[in-house]
Write a protein that holds these residues in place. Structure first.
Motif, short mmCIF file in Angstrom:
data_model
loop_
_atom_site.label_atom_id
_atom_site.label_comp_id
_atom_site.label_asym_id
_atom_site.label_seq_id
_atom_site.Cartn_x
_atom_site.Cartn_y
_atom_site.Cartn_z
N ALA A 1 0.88 -1.25 -0.01
CA ALA A 1 0.01 0.07 -0.16
C ALA A 1 0.85 1.22 0.02
O ALA A 1 1.84 1.22 0.37
N ASP A 2 0.21 2.36 -0.47
CA ASP A 2 1.12 3.61 -0.71
C ASP A 2 1.63 4.09 0.58
O ASP A 2 2.63 4.90 0.60
N GLU A 3 0.89 3.90 1.67
CA GLU A 3 1.26 4.22 3.11
C GLU A 3 2.12 3.61 3.89
O GLU A 3 2.49 4.21 4.92
N VAL A 4 2.63 2.38 3.39
CA VAL A 4 3.52 1.65 4.23
C VAL A 4 4.71 2.14 4.63
O VAL A 4 5.17 2.32 5.79
N SER A 5 5.58 2.74 3.77
CA SER A 5 6.66 3.49 4.22
C SER A 5 6.65 4.72 5.00
O SER A 5 7.31 4.54 6.10
N ASP A 6 5.69 5.43 5.07
CA ASP A 6 5.34 6.45 6.00
C ASP A 6 4.98 5.95 7.36
O ASP A 6 5.46 6.33 8.51
N ALA A 7 4.31 4.65 7.35
CA ALA A 7 3.73 4.18 8.56
C ALA A 7 4.76 3.58 9.41
O ALA A 7 4.92 3.65 10.55
N VAL A 8 5.95 3.20 8.53
CA VAL A 8 7.15 2.35 9.15
C VAL A 8 7.99 3.58 9.87
O VAL A 8 8.57 3.48 10.88
N ILE B 1 9.37 0.11 19.07
CA ILE B 1 9.25 -0.61 17.87
C ILE B 1 8.79 -1.82 18.12
O ILE B 1 8.41 -2.80 17.11
N THR B 2 8.75 -2.47 19.35
CA THR B 2 8.02 -3.83 19.58
C THR B 2 6.80 -3.74 19.88
O THR B 2 6.04 -2.84 19.58
N THR B 3 5.96 -4.84 20.56
CA THR B 3 4.76 -4.77 20.73
C THR B 3 4.13 -3.64 21.45
O THR B 3 4.76 -3.48 22.73
N GLY B 4 3.31 -2.58 21.11
CA GLY B 4 2.78 -1.72 21.47
C GLY B 4 1.25 -0.91 21.00
O GLY B 4 0.68 -2.19 20.86
N PRO B 5 1.34 0.22 20.86
CA PRO B 5 0.11 0.87 20.63
C PRO B 5 -0.27 0.51 19.09
O PRO B 5 -1.47 0.30 18.83
N GLN B 6 0.65 0.23 18.08
CA GLN B 6 0.64 -0.19 16.97
C GLN B 6 -0.29 -1.47 16.78
O GLN B 6 -1.19 -1.75 15.80
N THR B 7 0.43 -2.37 17.35
CA THR B 7 -0.01 -3.76 17.48
C THR B 7 -1.59 -3.75 17.98
O THR B 7 -2.35 -4.50 17.50
N ALA B 8 -1.80 -3.06 19.08
CA ALA B 8 -3.27 -3.14 19.59
C ALA B 8 -4.21 -2.50 18.61
O ALA B 8 -5.20 -3.09 18.45
N ALA B 9 -3.74 -1.53 17.91
CA ALA B 9 -4.49 -0.87 16.70
C ALA B 9 -4.86 -1.79 15.69
O ALA B 9 -5.76 -2.08 15.21
N ALA C 1 2.84 -4.38 12.65
CA ALA C 1 1.48 -3.88 12.75
C ALA C 1 1.36 -2.75 12.10
O ALA C 1 0.19 -2.60 11.65
N ALA C 2 2.17 -1.70 12.21
CA ALA C 2 2.21 -0.48 11.29
C ALA C 2 1.80 -0.87 9.68
O ALA C 2 1.07 -0.37 8.95
N ILE C 3 2.64 -1.79 9.29
CA ILE C 3 2.54 -2.52 7.92
C ILE C 3 1.29 -2.83 7.77
O ILE C 3 0.66 -2.75 6.76
N GLY C 4 0.97 -3.60 8.59
CA GLY C 4 -0.34 -4.57 8.42
C GLY C 4 -1.48 -3.50 8.48
O GLY C 4 -2.73 -3.87 7.75
N ARG C 5 -1.61 -2.40 9.32
CA ARG C 5 -2.49 -1.30 9.40
C ARG C 5 -2.84 -0.77 7.79
O ARG C 5 -4.05 -0.57 7.52
N ALA C 6 -1.65 -0.47 7.45
CA ALA C 6 -1.70 0.15 6.02
C ALA C 6 -2.22 -0.85 4.88
O ALA C 6 -3.03 -0.57 3.91
#
Length: 382
Positions: free
Chosen positions: A13-20, A29-37, A245-250
């Motif tokens: 997805a286009d937003e992947v790079s910005d999300a990372v 960078i480990t399990t945290g708010p992005q994983t929960a989201a 998780a950030a990649i996954g959200r995008a």
């Protein structure tokens, strides 16, 4: 040839790079708010009550089997036409795989083949599998095995995207295990998740993915947190990171468009290959309430290995899903010749299966090359 048609190209997805970058800049960078989201957004996408993100689908399967608290060495039904990781999950959980034959059309176990396997042993649990994205009828298979739904673990690595009865696979499951490996419909690179309607199972898997600790690092080190923790059960190191998780959200936001692209490519394959002699296409005539995820487009051909080599020489990459578990040395030695000799349909079909390129970015020209190469390879056998 100067270029090839790859078997798979993971879409991004286009937003992947910005999300990372945002995660890297956050300092966590480990399990945290992005994983929960991601867990909440994937649960919303499926319509599931709970989602727990983990390191892989294999660890998801193992964690669910461990969470059941079965006696050591319990017999667990599973198809042999599956990836070795699913069999390993049963073994690593301390149990014994009992192999089940498949239906020739759907490539998954039928109530009849499940009942035949269950008649040999009294199964304690069953791992089902959605081969290529075909959504199995879990209640029917559970009834054939004589098992309650709380003893069924669904290997949905070849979803999401599949649905039965108008409900997405995993929406009401006791335990549905997804894969986010690079080739999957929702590619993150690595990672997996458990979707469940059972809050107790979700809590147990959530603890067991981090050794069995009562609190993860985010809860211990966030403002107001405490370093104190307890170990309530014995688990694994199997958590997802916030980078994944950030990649996954995008990627999740793009998934509906990717699924439509897969369906269009499948329809195009169907039309172009319908009259090729010697070729058996994937099952058609599915019930109206069944939606295939089309993770794979598996055809059946004579002289499969030779045909695959000829496609490779023509610049078309293919794959095979899968070498049946009972044909692999380690499992034959572990399970014995008698157990491995009960799967005639699996043995026959597995020698014919060939997976063609199928991914959202496959171009019409690329698909035409696949069709032409396969048609030519089979013409010489006509």
């Amino acid at each position: 040839m100067s270029s090839t048609v790859p078997f798979n190209v993971p879409p991004l997805a286009d937003e992947v790079s910005d999300a990372v970058v945002k995660v890297l800049d956050s300092g966590w960078i480990t399990t945290g708010p992005q994983t929960a989201a991601f867990e909440q957004e994937f649960a919303d996408h499926l319509g599931a009550a709970h989602v727990v993100a983990v390191a892989s689908c294999t660890t998801a399967l193992e964690l669910c089997l461990r969470a059941m608290g079965l006696p050591p060495g319990s017999p667990v039904l599973t198809p042999s036409l599956t990836f070795c990781g699913a069999i390993n999950a049963i073994l690593h959980a301390g149990h014994r795989p009992v192999l089940v034959d498949i239906d020739e059309d759907t490539l998954v176990p039928s109530p009849e083949t499940v009942a035949a396997a269950a008649a040999r042993v009294k199964p304690a649990a069953m791992v089902t599998q959605n081969q290529a994205g075909y959504p199995v009828d879990v209640p029917a298979l559970a009834a054939a095995a004589g098992l309650d739904r709380s003893r069924i673990v669904e290997d949905t690595a070849h979803g999401p995207g599949a649905a039965r009865g108008g409900a997405p696979v995993g929406s009401s499951s006791f335990a549905a295990c997804f894969s986010f490996y690079a080739t999957k419909n929702l590619p993150i690179g690595e990672g997996g998740a458990v979707a469940t309607s059972d809050e107790e199972l979700a809590d147990r898997v959530r603890a067991m993915r981090l050794h069995g600790l009562s609190k993860d690092a985010w809860k211990r080190y966030m403002p107001g947190g405490s370093w104190r923790y307890d170990l309530k059960t014995i688990g694994l190191k199997a958590n997802m990171t916030d980078v994944q998780a950030a990649i996954g959200r995008a990627q999740l936001r793009a998934l509906p468009d990717w699924q439509r692209a897969r369906e269009e490519l499948v329809a195009r394959y169907d039309a172009a290959l319908a009259d090729v002699p010697g070729l058996i296409l994937p099952q058609r005539g599915l019930p109206a309430d069944v939606r295939h995820a089309w993770h794979l487009y598996q055809v059946r051909v004579p002289d499969r290995d030779v045909v695959g080599d000829e496609l490779q020489a023509a610049g078309v990459a293919t794959s095979v899903h899968f070498i049946p578990a009972h044909q692999l040395t380690a499992y034959r030695e572990l399970l014995g010749e008698e157990e491995c000799g009960r799967l005639p349909v699996t043995d026959r079909v597995a020698e014919q299966l060939l997976s063609l390129p199928l991914y959202p970015g496959l171009s019409p020209d690329g698909q035409d090359r696949v069709v032409a190469a396969l048609t030519e390879a089979l013409r010489t056998r006509g």
